[in-house]
Every structure is written in C-alpha cells, then in structure tokens.
Design a protein around this motif. Structure first.
Motif, PDB file in Angstrom:
ATOM      1  N   PRO A   1      42.285 -10.854  32.301  1.00  0.00           N
ATOM      2  CA  PRO A   1      43.324 -10.089  31.614  1.00  0.00           C
ATOM      3  C   PRO A   1      42.986  -8.594  31.722  1.00  0.00           C
ATOM      4  CG  PRO A   1      42.414 -11.828  30.212  1.00  0.00           C
ATOM      5  CD  PRO A   1      41.478 -11.642  31.368  1.00  0.00           C
TER       6      PRO A   1
ATOM      7  N   GLY B   1      45.703  -4.480  29.087  1.00  0.00           N
ATOM      8  CA  GLY B   1      45.571  -3.681  27.858  1.00  0.00           C
ATOM      9  C   GLY B   1      45.702  -2.194  28.170  1.00  0.00           C
TER      10      GLY B   1
ATOM     11  N   GLY C   1      43.820   0.312  26.995  1.00  0.00           N
ATOM     12  CA  GLY C   1      42.560   1.062  27.083  1.00  0.00           C
ATOM     13  C   GLY C   1      42.579   2.350  26.279  1.00  0.00           C
ATOM     14  N   THR C   2      43.122   2.291  25.067  1.00  0.00           N
ATOM     15  CA  THR C   2      43.298   3.524  24.285  1.00  0.00           C
ATOM     16  C   THR C   2      41.974   4.172  23.891  1.00  0.00           C
ATOM     17  OG1 THR C   2      43.478   2.166  22.304  1.00  0.00           O
ATOM     18  CG2 THR C   2      45.543   2.888  23.300  1.00  0.00           C
ATOM     19  N   ARG C   3      40.904   3.353  23.828  1.00  0.00           N
ATOM     20  CA  ARG C   3      39.626   3.946  23.416  1.00  0.00           C
ATOM     21  C   ARG C   3      39.059   4.881  24.471  1.00  0.00           C
ATOM     22  NH1 ARG C   3      36.656  -1.430  21.724  1.00  0.00           N
ATOM     23  NH2 ARG C   3      38.251  -2.247  23.120  1.00  0.00           N
TER      24      ARG C   3
ATOM     25  N   GLN D   1      52.076  -8.676  32.921  1.00  0.00           N
ATOM     26  CA  GLN D   1      52.385  -8.889  31.505  1.00  0.00           C
ATOM     27  C   GLN D   1      53.278  -7.708  31.143  1.00  0.00           C
ATOM     28  OE1 GLN D   1      49.181  -8.283  28.729  1.00  0.00           O
ATOM     29  NE2 GLN D   1      50.093  -9.583  27.174  1.00  0.00           N
TER      30      GLN D   1
ATOM     31  N   LEU E   1      51.246  -7.684  24.761  1.00  0.00           N
ATOM     32  CA  LEU E   1      51.498  -8.416  23.510  1.00  0.00           C
ATOM     33  C   LEU E   1      50.291  -9.235  23.062  1.00  0.00           C
ATOM     34  CD1 LEU E   1      55.191  -9.577  24.146  1.00  0.00           C
ATOM     35  CD2 LEU E   1      54.393  -7.684  22.712  1.00  0.00           C
TER      36      LEU E   1
ATOM     37  N   ALA F   1      48.509 -12.560  27.239  1.00  0.00           N
ATOM     38  CA  ALA F   1      48.059 -12.279  28.616  1.00  0.00           C
ATOM     39  C   ALA F   1      47.609 -13.580  29.300  1.00  0.00           C
ATOM     40  CB  ALA F   1      46.924 -11.255  28.608  1.00  0.00           C
TER      41      ALA F   1
ATOM     42  N   LEU G   1      36.753 -11.347  30.384  1.00  0.00           N
ATOM     43  CA  LEU G   1      37.164 -10.018  29.946  1.00  0.00           C
ATOM     44  C   LEU G   1      36.201  -9.040  30.620  1.00  0.00           C
ATOM     45  CD1 LEU G   1      37.941 -10.546  26.152  1.00  0.00           C
ATOM     46  CD2 LEU G   1      39.360 -10.996  28.160  1.00  0.00           C
TER      47      LEU G   1
HETATM   48  P1  UTP Z   1      41.067  -4.828  24.207  1.00  0.00           P
HETATM   49  O1  UTP Z   1      41.047  -5.344  22.837  1.00  0.00           O
HETATM   50  O2  UTP Z   1      39.816  -4.229  24.727  1.00  0.00           O
HETATM   51  O3  UTP Z   1      42.254  -3.794  24.324  1.00  0.00           O
HETATM   52  O4  UTP Z   1      41.524  -6.011  25.155  1.00  0.00           O
HETATM   53  P2  UTP Z   1      42.561  -2.704  25.411  1.00  0.00           P
HETATM   54  O5  UTP Z   1      43.988  -2.332  25.314  1.00  0.00           O
HETATM   55  O6  UTP Z   1      42.115  -3.153  26.778  1.00  0.00           O
HETATM   56  O7  UTP Z   1      41.636  -1.461  25.019  1.00  0.00           O
HETATM   57  P3  UTP Z   1      41.698  -0.495  23.728  1.00  0.00           P
HETATM   58  O8  UTP Z   1      41.240  -1.328  22.556  1.00  0.00           O
HETATM   59  O9  UTP Z   1      43.107   0.006  23.571  1.00  0.00           O
HETATM   60  O10 UTP Z   1      40.751   0.610  24.074  1.00  0.00           O
HETATM   61  C1  UTP Z   1      40.629  -7.032  25.563  1.00  0.00           C
HETATM   62  C2  UTP Z   1      41.043  -7.494  26.952  1.00  0.00           C
HETATM   63  O11 UTP Z   1      42.330  -8.085  26.929  1.00  0.00           O
HETATM   64  C3  UTP Z   1      43.214  -7.451  27.836  1.00  0.00           C
HETATM   65  C4  UTP Z   1      42.606  -6.083  28.067  1.00  0.00           C
HETATM   66  O12 UTP Z   1      43.007  -5.565  29.332  1.00  0.00           O
HETATM   67  C5  UTP Z   1      41.120  -6.366  27.973  1.00  0.00           C
HETATM   68  O13 UTP Z   1      40.620  -6.887  29.200  1.00  0.00           O
HETATM   69  N1  UTP Z   1      44.547  -7.415  27.236  1.00  0.00           N
HETATM   70  C6  UTP Z   1      44.695  -7.053  25.933  1.00  0.00           C
HETATM   71  C7  UTP Z   1      45.634  -7.752  27.998  1.00  0.00           C
HETATM   72  O14 UTP Z   1      45.538  -8.070  29.209  1.00  0.00           O
HETATM   73  N2  UTP Z   1      46.882  -7.720  27.416  1.00  0.00           N
HETATM   74  C8  UTP Z   1      47.049  -7.383  26.120  1.00  0.00           C
HETATM   75  O15 UTP Z   1      48.200  -7.385  25.653  1.00  0.00           O
HETATM   76  C9  UTP Z   1      45.934  -7.028  25.363  1.00  0.00           C
END
Ligand code: UTP
Length: 294
Positions: A13, A16, A18-20, A107, A111, A116, A133
C-alpha cells in the motif's frame, strides 16, 4: 489442519499522503525518499524477492508516478550508462526492473489502509498474500517476510508481525491481546483480540503490530463489512477484528532490526544505520559522526 504456504503475491500500500514528510512529499511519494541511495520501497521489494516472492502489487494514488518509473525499464538511462562504460551502475539499474513482476492499482482516495488492501482483491484473487508497509524497513536474516511464511506454513492462518515496544509507545500502535493458553513455540502467539492505539493502562500487552501481514483471502469480505472510523478511513485492524470472529489469527515476533521510516526521527536513524553498513561509506561516515562538528 495446517495448510501449505502458497504465498505468491505481496501488496505494497503506497497511496497515503505522507503528510509527516511535507514539504518533501508534496510532489514526490515518501516511498521514494532514499535511505543512502536506495528508495525506501526498494528495501521492501528486495525483502519480498529474498523471501521468494516476485509478484508485487503496488497500491498507488495521486502523485505516485515516480514509483512506477522506478520499477520500469529506463532505456535512455541504460544506453547512457552503457556508452559511458558504467557497468556496475547499469547492472544495478537493470536489477531493479528485472527483479519483479509488478502490477499497479489505484486507490482513488486515501480511505485508509484497510481500503487500500481491499482495492487489491481482484488482483490478489483467492489465495493467501502478504502486505508490506514499506515505511517499516526491517534488516533481518532470514528476511522478516520469510520468517512469517515459515510460521504461516505451521499454523495455517493469517500471521501478523509484532514487536515488543516500551509501555510508553503502545498508544502509537495496534496492540495484540494473546491467548496464553495456546503454546505455539517461541515468539508465536494465537491472537485473542486487537486493540487500536490503547492507552498505556488499557493495553493488553506490549506486542505491537508492525508493517507486515500475511493474510488469507477471507480478509476481503471482512473488510467490505468494516465501517469507516471517525476519520472516514477503513482500518485494516478493524477488518482483522471482524475476521477474528470467524477464524484464528496468529502473531509472530520478528527477529531483526526495524526502522519506522514514516516519521522523521526514525527516517534519520535508518539513514545512519544503513550508511554505517555500507562498505564504501562506513569508515568516513563514522569518522564524521565522531568528529566534533556533529
Ligand atoms: P500511514 O499511516 O503512514 O499514512 O500509512 P501516510 O499517509 O502514508 O503518512 P502520514 O501519516 O500522512 O505521514 C501506512 C501505510 O498505508 C498506506 C500508506 O501509503 C503507508 O504505506 N496507505 C494509507 C494507503 O495506501 N492508503 C491509505 O488510504 C492510507
């Protein structure tokens, strides 16, 4: 009865936001941030390949094209390296595109992790599969996924990778409640319940779920029945809790060193860890870290 391990596919997956890591992740995926000179996601893909799995399914979203380009053939770059006689680099670049069969699925909206995983249902089909992950980079021998596959062969059910974390960190993880009446050998447990981000006092153990799952296809109907949480996301942990009502789920402590590269401090530690293990860099880098300038 234990089933034979037939895990052939790994889902990554990577949709995401990656806001951090903003602003670094405004225009590039966090999975492409390098640890020394290799993008984070490549460590996970190499772990899958070293565990004998080369069918990779990557869940992507907006702005993730760099991941597809990374695992694709780059004819221009290859002929440039060839002309310049940069044989080693050429080998390295070719290795990346040759090592896997890769499929991508979008995706549409982020969501949640559960969602995912759900969008891969069609590509995964009716067989067990793994989820990695990429944020959790695990240096282990045998590779973390291989360790889980060995357990899967014995127990014949979904296996969650877990790690013991200090009590003040349990609230950052999904925590497993284990059934202590079942002895499955060292570091392997039958899961009684899962608790998402409990407080220190409420945590049933300090065994935290980390970024590796070995799942069976019955997770898909369970996820379809899983409601979104308060933030509008479908959580994989909630899907697993549903599944737990129908079948046994197991947890396996991974022997190795895990780096959570999804947060800045963990990312920096991982950069140092891997740089210090690189023969071409370790001596000079160690000297720099010891110098008074740091
Ligand atoms: P995280 O909780 O690390 O979120 O997702 P994020 O968006 O990647 O990062 P931050 O928290 O905003 O910095 C854990 C894993 O799940 C995937 C992310 O890509 C990551 O590998 N994920 C999360 C998805 O593929 N889809 C989603 O809707 C949420």
């Amino acid at each position: 009865m234990p089933v034979k391990s037939t895990v052939r596919k790994v889902v990554f997956p990577a949709a995401g936001l990656g806001t951090r890591f903003l602003p670094a992740t405004k225009a590039q995926p966090k999975e492409m941030l390098p640890l020394v000179d290799k993008p984070i996601i490549q460590y996970g893909v190499e772990e899958a390949v070293q565990s004998g799995i080369d069918n990779i399914i990557i869940v992507t979203g907006r702005g993730k094209n760099a991941i597809e380009d990374h695992f694709d053939v780059n004819v221009e770059l290859e002929s440039f390296l060839q002309q310049r006689g940069k044989v080693e680099l050429l080998e390295e670049i070719r290795k990346i595109s040759n090592m896997i069969n890769v499929a991508y699925v979008r995706q549409g909206e982020p969501l949640g992790l559960g969602h995912a995983v759900l969008v891969t249902a069609e590509l995964v089909g009716d067989e067990p599969f793994a989820v990695i992950l990429a944020d959790d980079v695990i240096d282990a021998s045998p590779p973390a996924l291989q360790q889980m596959m060995d357990v899967f062969e014995k127990v014949g059910g979904p296996v969650l990778a877990v790690e013991r974390v200090p009590p003040d960190q349990v609230s950052a993880y999904g925590i497993v409640d284990i059934d202590t009446s079942i002895d499955l050998g060292r570091g392997v447990y039958a899961v009684r319940d899962l608790v998402e981000k409990p407080s220190r006092d409420e945590a049933p153990s300090n065994l935290a779920i980390i970024g590796r799952y070995l799942l069976t296809p019955d997770i898909f109907p369970a996820l379809r029945e899983t409601a979104s949480d308060r933030t509008g996301e479908i959580q994989l942990t909630n899907g697993l809790r549903k599944l737990l009502k129908q079948r046994k789920i197991f947890a396996c402590e991974i022997a190795g060193t895990r780096h959570d590269t999804g947060n800045k401090l963990g990312y920096l530690k991982a950069c140092v860890y891997f740089a210090l293990r690189r023969p071409d860099l370790s001596e000079a880098f160690r000297a720099y870290l010891r110098s008074e300038r740091v």
